[in-house]
Design a protein around this motif. Structure first.
Motif, mmCIF file in Angstrom:
data_model
loop_
_atom_site.group_PDB
_atom_site.id
_atom_site.type_symbol
_atom_site.label_atom_id
_atom_site.label_comp_id
_atom_site.label_asym_id
_atom_site.label_seq_id
_atom_site.Cartn_x
_atom_site.Cartn_y
_atom_site.Cartn_z
ATOM 1 N N ASN A 1 37.512 27.603 44.576
ATOM 2 C CA ASN A 1 37.886 29.010 44.671
ATOM 3 C C ASN A 1 37.418 29.798 43.466
ATOM 4 O O ASN A 1 37.322 29.264 42.356
ATOM 5 C CB ASN A 1 39.403 29.160 44.803
ATOM 6 N N SER A 2 37.144 31.065 43.663
ATOM 7 C CA SER A 2 36.757 31.963 42.577
ATOM 8 C C SER A 2 37.307 33.351 42.879
ATOM 9 O O SER A 2 37.662 33.664 44.012
ATOM 10 C CB SER A 2 35.231 32.017 42.439
ATOM 11 N N ILE A 3 37.373 34.171 41.864
ATOM 12 C CA ILE A 3 37.772 35.568 42.023
ATOM 13 C C ILE A 3 36.528 36.424 41.865
ATOM 14 O O ILE A 3 35.776 36.289 40.892
ATOM 15 C CB ILE A 3 38.837 35.984 40.989
ATOM 16 N N THR A 4 36.310 37.306 42.831
ATOM 17 C CA THR A 4 35.141 38.167 42.804
ATOM 18 C C THR A 4 35.585 39.626 42.944
ATOM 19 O O THR A 4 36.774 39.919 43.023
ATOM 20 C CB THR A 4 34.157 37.794 43.931
ATOM 21 N N ALA A 5 34.625 40.547 42.974
ATOM 22 C CA ALA A 5 34.949 41.973 42.993
ATOM 23 C C ALA A 5 34.231 42.672 44.133
ATOM 24 O O ALA A 5 33.099 42.343 44.495
ATOM 25 C CB ALA A 5 34.567 42.617 41.663
ATOM 26 N N ALA A 6 34.931 43.671 44.686
ATOM 27 C CA ALA A 6 34.355 44.543 45.716
ATOM 28 C C ALA A 6 34.705 45.985 45.372
ATOM 29 O O ALA A 6 35.558 46.247 44.514
ATOM 30 C CB ALA A 6 34.891 44.160 47.090
ATOM 31 N N VAL A 7 34.058 46.917 46.047
ATOM 32 C CA VAL A 7 34.300 48.335 45.763
ATOM 33 C C VAL A 7 34.118 49.145 47.042
ATOM 34 O O VAL A 7 33.337 48.782 47.926
ATOM 35 C CB VAL A 7 33.349 48.839 44.649
ATOM 36 N N SER A 8 34.862 50.220 47.140
ATOM 37 C CA SER A 8 34.719 51.170 48.235
ATOM 38 C C SER A 8 34.377 52.535 47.658
ATOM 39 O O SER A 8 34.939 52.941 46.640
ATOM 40 C CB SER A 8 36.031 51.255 49.026
ATOM 41 N N SER A 9 33.493 53.237 48.318
ATOM 42 C CA SER A 9 33.166 54.608 47.899
ATOM 43 C C SER A 9 33.597 55.625 48.941
ATOM 44 O O SER A 9 33.247 56.810 48.836
ATOM 45 C CB SER A 9 31.661 54.733 47.626
ATOM 46 N N ASP A 10 34.364 55.175 49.948
ATOM 47 C CA ASP A 10 34.820 56.083 51.001
ATOM 48 C C ASP A 10 36.342 56.037 51.153
ATOM 49 O O ASP A 10 36.868 56.144 52.250
ATOM 50 C CB ASP A 10 34.130 55.768 52.331
ATOM 51 N N GLY A 11 37.037 55.882 50.029
ATOM 52 C CA GLY A 11 38.492 55.930 50.041
ATOM 53 C C GLY A 11 39.163 54.729 50.662
ATOM 54 O O GLY A 11 40.335 54.811 51.035
ATOM 55 N N GLY A 12 38.448 53.614 50.778
ATOM 56 C CA GLY A 12 39.034 52.390 51.316
ATOM 57 C C GLY A 12 38.741 52.152 52.782
ATOM 58 O O GLY A 12 39.235 51.182 53.356
ATOM 59 N N SER B 1 35.897 51.241 53.935
ATOM 60 C CA SER B 1 35.034 50.055 53.957
ATOM 61 C C SER B 1 34.768 49.619 52.526
ATOM 62 O O SER B 1 34.792 50.433 51.599
ATOM 63 C CB SER B 1 33.714 50.350 54.674
ATOM 64 N N PHE B 2 34.540 48.324 52.352
ATOM 65 C CA PHE B 2 34.269 47.749 51.040
ATOM 66 C C PHE B 2 32.982 46.934 51.086
ATOM 67 O O PHE B 2 32.617 46.366 52.114
ATOM 68 C CB PHE B 2 35.417 46.840 50.599
ATOM 69 N N ARG B 3 32.314 46.868 49.947
ATOM 70 C CA ARG B 3 31.124 46.042 49.764
ATOM 71 C C ARG B 3 31.274 45.281 48.461
ATOM 72 O O ARG B 3 32.091 45.646 47.608
ATOM 73 C CB ARG B 3 29.870 46.918 49.718
ATOM 74 N N LEU B 4 30.500 44.224 48.280
ATOM 75 C CA LEU B 4 30.505 43.517 47.004
ATOM 76 C C LEU B 4 30.075 44.470 45.898
ATOM 77 O O LEU B 4 29.198 45.317 46.099
ATOM 78 C CB LEU B 4 29.576 42.311 47.055
ATOM 79 N N SER B 5 30.683 44.343 44.738
ATOM 80 C CA SER B 5 30.420 45.287 43.656
ATOM 81 C C SER B 5 29.054 45.075 43.004
ATOM 82 O O SER B 5 28.571 45.947 42.279
ATOM 83 C CB SER B 5 31.507 45.178 42.592
ATOM 84 N N ALA B 6 28.444 43.927 43.244
ATOM 85 C CA ALA B 6 27.100 43.627 42.730
ATOM 86 C C ALA B 6 26.520 42.521 43.598
ATOM 87 O O ALA B 6 27.245 41.856 44.351
ATOM 88 C CB ALA B 6 27.148 43.198 41.263
ATOM 89 N N ALA B 7 25.227 42.315 43.499
ATOM 90 C CA ALA B 7 24.599 41.244 44.267
ATOM 91 C C ALA B 7 25.110 39.893 43.773
ATOM 92 O O ALA B 7 25.199 39.664 42.564
ATOM 93 C CB ALA B 7 23.084 41.316 44.121
ATOM 94 N N PRO B 8 25.460 38.981 44.676
ATOM 95 C CA PRO B 8 25.950 37.662 44.255
ATOM 96 C C PRO B 8 24.918 36.944 43.397
ATOM 97 O O PRO B 8 23.716 37.058 43.669
ATOM 98 C CB PRO B 8 26.160 36.929 45.578
ATOM 99 N N PRO B 9 25.339 36.246 42.369
ATOM 100 C CA PRO B 9 26.726 35.988 41.967
ATOM 101 C C PRO B 9 27.250 36.950 40.902
ATOM 102 O O PRO B 9 28.267 36.681 40.274
ATOM 103 C CB PRO B 9 26.623 34.576 41.389
ATOM 104 N N ASN B 10 26.569 38.085 40.704
ATOM 105 C CA ASN B 10 26.985 39.005 39.635
ATOM 106 C C ASN B 10 28.266 39.778 39.954
ATOM 107 O O ASN B 10 28.747 40.539 39.116
ATOM 108 C CB ASN B 10 25.847 39.969 39.323
ATOM 109 N N HIS B 11 28.805 39.567 41.145
ATOM 110 C CA HIS B 11 30.098 40.166 41.497
ATOM 111 C C HIS B 11 31.264 39.259 41.073
ATOM 112 O O HIS B 11 32.414 39.603 41.303
ATOM 113 C CB HIS B 11 30.166 40.416 43.001
#
Length: 385
Positions: free
Chosen positions: A149-160, A162-172
Motif C-alpha cells: 500500500n502507498s498514499i498518493t495524491a489527486a486533485v480536482s479543478s471543478d469543485g470535486g 471529478s479528480f485526476r492524479l496530481s502528477a504523472a505516476p509515480p510523481n503523485h
C-alpha cells in the motif's frame, strides 16, 4: 539535590495534571442510535457502490456539500447541506490498474479532501497494489501475502465533480516505504488509510497507518505539508520533528531508517485514526478510532492539543467491528468519522456542541461480509470548554 528532586517532582506533577486536564476537557457521549444515510439495497449505483472509506465532506464554491464515503470506484453524495445530501451516480475517481508496483497506481481509494476555495480540491488516496493478480510477482496468489500500500495524491479543478492524479505516476506519490516491492512477503506492507486533512497553524496534517516492515514500526503515523499542491512535500513525524522524507527506494549509502515514520502515541492510538476534527470551544483536536482496548470493542475517542500527545481513549459506543465480530452479530461497523452539519469550516474540520459519528454498517450474511453495507450516522454531544 533536594531542590532538584522537588523540582522534578513538581514538573512531573504538572505534566500529569495537564494530561489529566486534557483527558477531562471534553466529554463525548452518544445521544441516539445509528440512523441510515444511504442504504446499499436502495441507493447503490452499482454492486460495488458501497461505503468503504470514512465519510469526508466539503463545500464547493457554489455552496453544494460533497460527502464521500466510497469504494475504489468513487462516487459522492451531494446536496445543499450535510443533512440533505443524496447519492450521485457520477464516478469522480478510480485508479488505473497499472501492473508495475513502482507506479503506485493500481486500485485506489480516494480518502481525504481539502479545498481552500471550493474550486480546487486536493485529495489523498490510499493505493493498493494487488500482487495476487500478477502471479509472476505473487506465486501464492494470496491477497494479504502480496499487498503493498502507498498514499498518493489527486486533485480536482471543478469543485470535486471529478479528480485526476496530481502528477504523472509515480510523481503523485505522497508516502511510500523505502523498500522495493518484494512480492510474496507473507503480509501486507506499506502505508494505509489516511485520515482527513486538517489545518493547524501554517501546515496541513493527516494521519496514516503503518504496518511493521523493515525499519518501519507498526502504528499511527502523522505527516504534514505546507503545500497541498506538491505531493512530495509531505514530511512524516520522526519522534521529534517532521523531518521524514518519504522515498520509493533508497539509494546506496542512504539508510532506509531515515525514511520511515515514528508512530505517534503508540500506547494510545492503537488503531487507525479515522478522523481528526477541532472542537471549536476548547481548541482540542478529537480523533475517532475503531478498535479493541481493555477488552472492549467499539468506537473510541481521544483528544489532543498538538496532534502528538493524546489523552487516554474513551469508549464512545460498544459495537462489533469489521475485524472483531461474532457470527451471532447482525452487523459490524467501521470507519468512524466525526462531522458537524453546522461546521464553520468549508472542509468540516471543526465541531461544536453536537455532531454525528458517520460509520459504515456492514450487514452480515451468515457470518460473511458482502457488498451489503450502509452509511449510517449516530448523534453525539460534546461537553467542555
Amino acid at each position: 539535590m533536594l531542590r532538584r528532586t522537588a523540582a522534578l517532582a513538581l514538573t512531573l506533577a504538572l505534566a500529569l495534571g495537564m494530561a489529566a486536564a486534557t483527558a477531562r476537557a471534553l466529554t463525548i457521549r452518544k445521544t441516539g442510535e445509528p440512523e441510515t444515510v444511504t442504504s446499499w439495497q436502495r441507493d447503490a449505483c452499482a454492486e460495488s457502490d458501497a461505503p468503504d472509506t470514512p465519510a469526508r465532506a466539503f463545500r464547493d464554491a457554489g455552496g453544494t456539500v460533497h460527502l464521500i464515503a466510497s469504494h475504489s470506484t468513487a462516487r459522492a453524495l451531494t446536496g445543499p447541506s450535510l443533512d440533505a445530501v443524496r447519492p450521485n451516480c457520477a464516478v469522480i475517481f478510480q485508479g488505473h490498474g497499472k501492473d508495475d508496483p513502482r507506479l503506485n497506481d493500481d486500485r485506489s481509494w480516494i480518502s481525504s479532501f481539502y479545498t481552500p476555495d471550493g474550486s480546487t480540491v486536493f485529495a489523498l488516496v490510499s493505493n493498493e497494489f494487488h500482487g495476487q493478480k500478477r502471479r509472476a510477482l505473487c506465486p501464492s496468489g494470496e491477497y494479504m501475502r502480496c499487498w503493498r500500500n502507498s498514499i498518493t495524491a489527486a486533485v480536482s479543478s471543478d469543485g470535486g465533480a471529478s479528480f485526476r492524479l496530481s502528477a504523472a505516476p509515480p510523481n503523485h506519490s505522497v508516502a511510500t516505504l523505502p523498500y522495493p516491492y518484494g512480492g510474496d512477503v507473507g503480509q501486507r506492507t506499506g502505508y494505509f488509510a489516511p485520515s482527513n486533512i486538517v489545518r493547524n497553524g501554517d501546515h496541513w496534517y493527516a494521519f496514516l497507518w503503518a504496518e511493521r516492515f523493515g525499519a518501519q514500526q507498526r502504528g499511527a503515523c502523522l505527516m504534514r505539508t505546507d503545500n497541498l499542491a506538491d505531493p512530495q512535500s509531505w514530511r512524516g513525524w520522526d519522534g521529534k520533528s517532521y523531518s521524514v522524507r518519504f522515498v520509493r527506494e533508497t539509494q546506496a549509502g542512504d539508510p532506509a531508517e531515515t525514511h520511515v515514520c515514528a508512530p505517534v502515541a503508540p500506547d494510545v492510538l492503537q488503531g487507525t485514526v479515522r478522523s481528526v476534527v477541532r472542537h471549536r470551544a476548547s481548541g482540542l483536536f478529537v480523533a475517532t478510532l475503531a478498535m479493541t482496548r481493555d477488552g472492549r470493542t467499539g468506537i473510541w475517542t481521544t483528544t489532543s492539543r498538538d496532534l502528538v500527545g493524546w489523552s487516554k481513549p474513551e469508549l464512545l459506543w460498544a459495537a462489533p467491528l469489521l475485524f472483531r465480530y461474532g457470527c451471532g452479530d447482525a452487523a459490524a461497523f467501521d470507519y468512524p468519522a466525526l462531522l458537524d452539519p453546522g461546521s464553520q469550516s468549508r472542509n468540516f474540520e471543526d465541531v461544536g456542541k453536537s455532531a454525528y459519528v458517520y460509520m459504515t454498517r456492514l450487514n452480515l450474511d451468515k457470518c460473511r461480509i458482502t457488498w451489503n453495507r450502509d452509511l449510517v450516522r449516530m448523534r453525539v454531544e460534546i461537553e467542555g470548554n
